[in-house]
Design a protein around this motif. Structure first.
Motif, PDB file in Angstrom:
ATOM      1  N   LEU A   1       0.832  -1.195   0.000  1.00 30.95           N
ATOM      2  CA  LEU A   1       0.000   0.000   0.000  1.00 30.95           C
ATOM      3  C   LEU A   1       0.868   1.246   0.000  1.00 30.95           C
ATOM      4  CD1 LEU A   1      -2.739  -1.014   2.604  1.00 30.95           C
ATOM      5  CD2 LEU A   1      -2.867  -1.123   0.107  1.00 30.95           C
ATOM      6  N   ALA A   2       0.348   2.307  -0.606  1.00 32.59           N
ATOM      7  CA  ALA A   2       1.070   3.577  -0.648  1.00 32.59           C
ATOM      8  C   ALA A   2       1.345   4.078   0.760  1.00 32.59           C
ATOM      9  CB  ALA A   2       0.251   4.616  -1.412  1.00 32.59           C
ATOM     10  N   ARG A   3       2.490   4.734   0.926  1.00 39.65           N
ATOM     11  CA  ARG A   3       2.760   5.347   2.222  1.00 39.65           C
ATOM     12  C   ARG A   3       2.058   6.701   2.292  1.00 39.65           C
ATOM     13  NH1 ARG A   3       7.161   9.109   2.267  1.00 39.65           N
ATOM     14  NH2 ARG A   3       8.270   9.219   0.272  1.00 39.65           N
ATOM     15  N   ASP A   4       1.636   7.047   3.481  1.00 37.31           N
ATOM     16  CA  ASP A   4       1.000   8.340   3.683  1.00 37.31           C
ATOM     17  C   ASP A   4       2.040   9.450   3.677  1.00 37.31           C
ATOM     18  OD1 ASP A   4      -1.557   7.393   3.836  1.00 37.31           O
ATOM     19  OD2 ASP A   4      -1.726   7.522   6.012  1.00 37.31           O
ATOM     20  N   ILE A   5       1.694  10.553   3.038  1.00 42.39           N
ATOM     21  CA  ILE A   5       2.516  11.765   3.105  1.00 42.39           C
ATOM     22  C   ILE A   5       1.981  12.572   4.280  1.00 42.39           C
ATOM     23  CG2 ILE A   5       3.233  13.842   1.887  1.00 42.39           C
ATOM     24  CD1 ILE A   5       2.637  12.339  -0.748  1.00 42.39           C
ATOM     25  N   ASP A   6       2.779  12.702   5.311  1.00 40.82           N
ATOM     26  CA  ASP A   6       2.326  13.267   6.588  1.00 40.82           C
ATOM     27  C   ASP A   6       2.404  14.791   6.560  1.00 40.82           C
ATOM     28  OD1 ASP A   6       1.769  13.936   9.189  1.00 40.82           O
ATOM     29  OD2 ASP A   6       3.030  12.369  10.079  1.00 40.82           O
ATOM     30  N   GLY A   7       1.289  15.411   6.185  1.00 37.65           N
ATOM     31  CA  GLY A   7       1.243  16.869   6.122  1.00 37.65           C
ATOM     32  C   GLY A   7       1.407  17.520   7.484  1.00 37.65           C
ATOM     33  N   LYS A   8       0.951  16.849   8.534  1.00 34.51           N
ATOM     34  CA  LYS A   8       1.099  17.421   9.882  1.00 34.51           C
ATOM     35  C   LYS A   8       2.575  17.532  10.255  1.00 34.51           C
ATOM     36  CE  LYS A   8      -3.337  15.819  11.741  1.00 34.51           C
ATOM     37  NZ  LYS A   8      -3.988  14.943  12.754  1.00 34.51           N
TER      38      LYS A   8
ATOM     39  N   PRO B   1       0.768   2.956 -11.845  1.00 36.77           N
ATOM     40  CA  PRO B   1       1.406   2.317 -10.692  1.00 36.77           C
ATOM     41  C   PRO B   1       2.634   3.105 -10.229  1.00 36.77           C
ATOM     42  CG  PRO B   1       0.808   0.666 -12.315  1.00 36.77           C
ATOM     43  CD  PRO B   1       0.556   2.002 -12.960  1.00 36.77           C
ATOM     44  N   GLY B   2       2.669   3.384  -8.938  1.00 31.70           N
ATOM     45  CA  GLY B   2       3.790   4.129  -8.365  1.00 31.70           C
ATOM     46  C   GLY B   2       3.630   5.627  -8.365  1.00 31.70           C
ATOM     47  N   ALA B   3       2.507   6.142  -8.854  1.00 33.17           N
ATOM     48  CA  ALA B   3       2.299   7.594  -8.886  1.00 33.17           C
ATOM     49  C   ALA B   3       2.251   8.166  -7.468  1.00 33.17           C
ATOM     50  CB  ALA B   3       1.002   7.928  -9.620  1.00 33.17           C
ATOM     51  N   VAL B   4       2.651   9.424  -7.350  1.00 31.09           N
ATOM     52  CA  VAL B   4       2.519  10.167  -6.095  1.00 31.09           C
ATOM     53  C   VAL B   4       1.272  11.029  -6.205  1.00 31.09           C
ATOM     54  CG1 VAL B   4       3.558  11.927  -4.616  1.00 31.09           C
ATOM     55  CG2 VAL B   4       4.999  10.155  -5.660  1.00 31.09           C
ATOM     56  N   VAL B   5       0.386  10.920  -5.208  1.00 25.12           N
ATOM     57  CA  VAL B   5      -0.918  11.575  -5.278  1.00 25.12           C
ATOM     58  C   VAL B   5      -1.052  12.631  -4.180  1.00 25.12           C
ATOM     59  CG1 VAL B   5      -3.417  11.241  -5.194  1.00 25.12           C
ATOM     60  CG2 VAL B   5      -1.944   9.479  -6.219  1.00 25.12           C
TER      61      VAL B   5
ATOM     62  N   TYR C   1      -9.372   7.266  -1.379  1.00 24.54           N
ATOM     63  CA  TYR C   1      -8.123   6.930  -0.688  1.00 24.54           C
ATOM     64  C   TYR C   1      -7.880   5.423  -0.631  1.00 24.54           C
ATOM     65  CZ  TYR C   1      -4.896   6.545   3.298  1.00 24.54           C
ATOM     66  OH  TYR C   1      -3.854   6.222   4.115  1.00 24.54           O
ATOM     67  N   ALA C   2      -8.880   4.655  -0.227  1.00 23.58           N
ATOM     68  CA  ALA C   2      -8.701   3.205  -0.064  1.00 23.58           C
ATOM     69  C   ALA C   2      -8.315   2.545  -1.380  1.00 23.58           C
ATOM     70  CB  ALA C   2      -9.982   2.594   0.496  1.00 23.58           C
ATOM     71  N   SER C   3      -8.941   2.993  -2.469  1.00 28.36           N
ATOM     72  CA  SER C   3      -8.648   2.423  -3.781  1.00 28.36           C
ATOM     73  C   SER C   3      -7.293   2.896  -4.297  1.00 28.36           C
ATOM     74  CB  SER C   3      -9.759   2.813  -4.768  1.00 28.36           C
ATOM     75  OG  SER C   3      -9.397   2.503  -6.096  1.00 28.36           O
ATOM     76  N   ALA C   4      -7.052   4.206  -4.214  1.00 25.55           N
ATOM     77  CA  ALA C   4      -5.845   4.790  -4.803  1.00 25.55           C
ATOM     78  C   ALA C   4      -4.572   4.269  -4.143  1.00 25.55           C
ATOM     79  CB  ALA C   4      -5.904   6.309  -4.708  1.00 25.55           C
ATOM     80  N   ARG C   5      -4.613   4.012  -2.859  1.00 26.63           N
ATOM     81  CA  ARG C   5      -3.380   3.612  -2.182  1.00 26.63           C
ATOM     82  C   ARG C   5      -2.943   2.184  -2.525  1.00 26.63           C
ATOM     83  NH1 ARG C   5      -4.245   1.725   3.624  1.00 26.63           N
ATOM     84  NH2 ARG C   5      -2.324   2.849   4.061  1.00 26.63           N
ATOM     85  N   THR C   6      -3.792   1.442  -3.252  1.00 25.69           N
ATOM     86  CA  THR C   6      -3.367   0.115  -3.730  1.00 25.69           C
ATOM     87  C   THR C   6      -2.492   0.220  -4.986  1.00 25.69           C
ATOM     88  OG1 THR C   6      -5.320  -0.226  -5.134  1.00 25.69           O
ATOM     89  CG2 THR C   6      -5.493  -0.908  -2.826  1.00 25.69           C
ATOM     90  N   VAL C   7      -2.457   1.425  -5.605  1.00 29.24           N
ATOM     91  CA  VAL C   7      -1.712   1.630  -6.845  1.00 29.24           C
ATOM     92  C   VAL C   7      -0.594   2.653  -6.666  1.00 29.24           C
ATOM     93  CG1 VAL C   7      -1.877   2.369  -9.256  1.00 29.24           C
ATOM     94  CG2 VAL C   7      -3.719   1.022  -8.240  1.00 29.24           C
ATOM     95  N   ALA C   8      -0.891   3.734  -5.947  1.00 25.56           N
ATOM     96  CA  ALA C   8       0.080   4.819  -5.771  1.00 25.56           C
ATOM     97  C   ALA C   8       1.247   4.365  -4.895  1.00 25.56           C
ATOM     98  CB  ALA C   8      -0.606   6.026  -5.137  1.00 25.56           C
ATOM     99  N   SER C   9       2.348   5.123  -4.974  1.00 25.36           N
ATOM    100  CA  SER C   9       3.479   4.858  -4.084  1.00 25.36           C
ATOM    101  C   SER C   9       3.410   5.711  -2.825  1.00 25.36           C
ATOM    102  CB  SER C   9       4.803   5.129  -4.804  1.00 25.36           C
ATOM    103  OG  SER C   9       4.895   6.497  -5.187  1.00 25.36           O
ATOM    104  N   ALA C  10       2.761   6.893  -2.929  1.00 25.57           N
ATOM    105  CA  ALA C  10       2.607   7.794  -1.791  1.00 25.57           C
ATOM    106  C   ALA C  10       1.364   8.639  -2.026  1.00 25.57           C
ATOM    107  CB  ALA C  10       3.838   8.676  -1.619  1.00 25.57           C
TER     108      ALA C  10
END
Length: 310
Positions: free
Chosen positions: A11-18, A231-235, A257-266
């Motif tokens: 799964l894509a890693r979260d980009i932690d804006g906080k 695959p691997g896109a940053v969103v 979010y749930a769907s996109a994180r199966t394809v994105a890298s972050a």
């Protein structure tokens, strides 16, 4: 010996804006202390017309963060029935006040008030939202101007996530003056190849599937799902939409979010992704505005001294 191989996709890693916004605020706080040693004290004036609950929350958060980093904040409230003349008169007073470095008018304004007239009445060098036509034009020309906060925050998220983005293909979904257009300009300045997808685009998902970076800013909850992504896109999900379903009322982005994180890298979560960056860059803009005004005053004083000598 049996080798167990997981078939669960990463799964894509979260980009932690906080966390990243906290870094930006630390940088602002340090620079505010440096300016104080020079007897320069940045100040932000926030103008709220009416009593919209969401606007009141946004203003309160901005004022709290300003206090946290040492920026003096001034809050001005006008009644819901305030006239456009009253709003413009107050802005003129703040423009003339040399102790005020940044002016922010909380949007939206009541429908009878011309938002464009109000925005363009703000002195461009105090326009910490970066919406004035002079700042917009300067941004397109690559000049040093005050830049819209959300796109600036998105660029910082991309820099922290991707490092050098030059040469990457970025797709911006949405062409608003507040996010889409300035976002595309900043990506171009960072040497990305940029496409802007909007309501008239033919086969928008196919265009998005070409992108290394996808920035979604359309205000339509869950519009972009895994089928839109390479695959691997940053969103980067700029959307903040309140929806109500069987689990209650909550915030979601423009991206599923749930769907996109199966394809994105972050991917940026909502909330907790882009939102905190917007306030952080508002305060960074206030700092920049203060520095620009101080430099202009020094230049004016130096020029006047040379004239007196000659």
């Amino acid at each position: 010996m049996t080798l167990l191989i997981s078939t669960t996709p990463a799964l894509a890693r979260d980009i932690d804006g906080k966390a990243i916004s906290a870094q930006v605020l630390d940088e602002v706080r340090e620079e505010v202390l440096n300016l104080a040693r020079q007897h320069i004290y940045p100040a932000l004036a926030v103008l709220l017309v009416g009593d919209d609950p969401a606007s009141e929350v946004y203003v309160r958060n901005k004022l709290l963060r300003a206090k946290d980093v040492g920026i003096r904040s001034l809050e001005y409230r006008l009644a819901e029935n305030a006239s456009q003349h009253q709003v413009l008169e107050l802005i003129a007073q703040l423009n003339a006040d040399v102790t005020v470095n940044g002016i922010l008018v909380q949007l939206p304004l009541p429908g009878r008030i011309d938002e464009a007239a109000v925005i363009h009445a703000i002195d461009p060098i105090k326009d910490v939202d970066g919406f004035h036509r002079e700042n917009v034009g300067g941004l397109v020309q690559g000049m040093e101007v005050l830049t819209p906060c959300t796109p600036s925050g998105c660029m910082r998220l991309l820099q922290e996530t991707c490092g050098d983005v030059s040469g990457l293909h970025a797709v911006v979904i949405g062409r608003s003056n507040i996010v889409g257009k300035p976002m595309a300009t900043l990506l171009l300045q960072a040497h990305c190849s940029v496409s802007v997808v909007h309501s008239r685009s033919v086969d928008a998902p196919a265009l998005c599937r070409l992108a290394d970076i996808v920035v979604a800013a359309v205000g339509r909850p869950g519009l972009i799902d895994a089928s839109w992504l390479k695959p691997g896109a940053v969103v980067i999900d700029v959307g903040i939409n309140r929806i109500t379903d069987e689990s209650g009322s909550h915030l979601v982005g423009d991206v599923d979010y749930a769907s996109a994180r199966t394809v994105a890298s972050a991917i940026t979560p909502v909330p907790g992704g882009v939102g905190p960056m917007t306030i952080a860059y508002l305060l960074k803009n206030t700092l920049i505005a203060s520095q620009m005004q101080h430099e202009a005053q020094v230049h004016e004083h130096t020029s006047a001294s040379h004239l007196m000598v000659s």
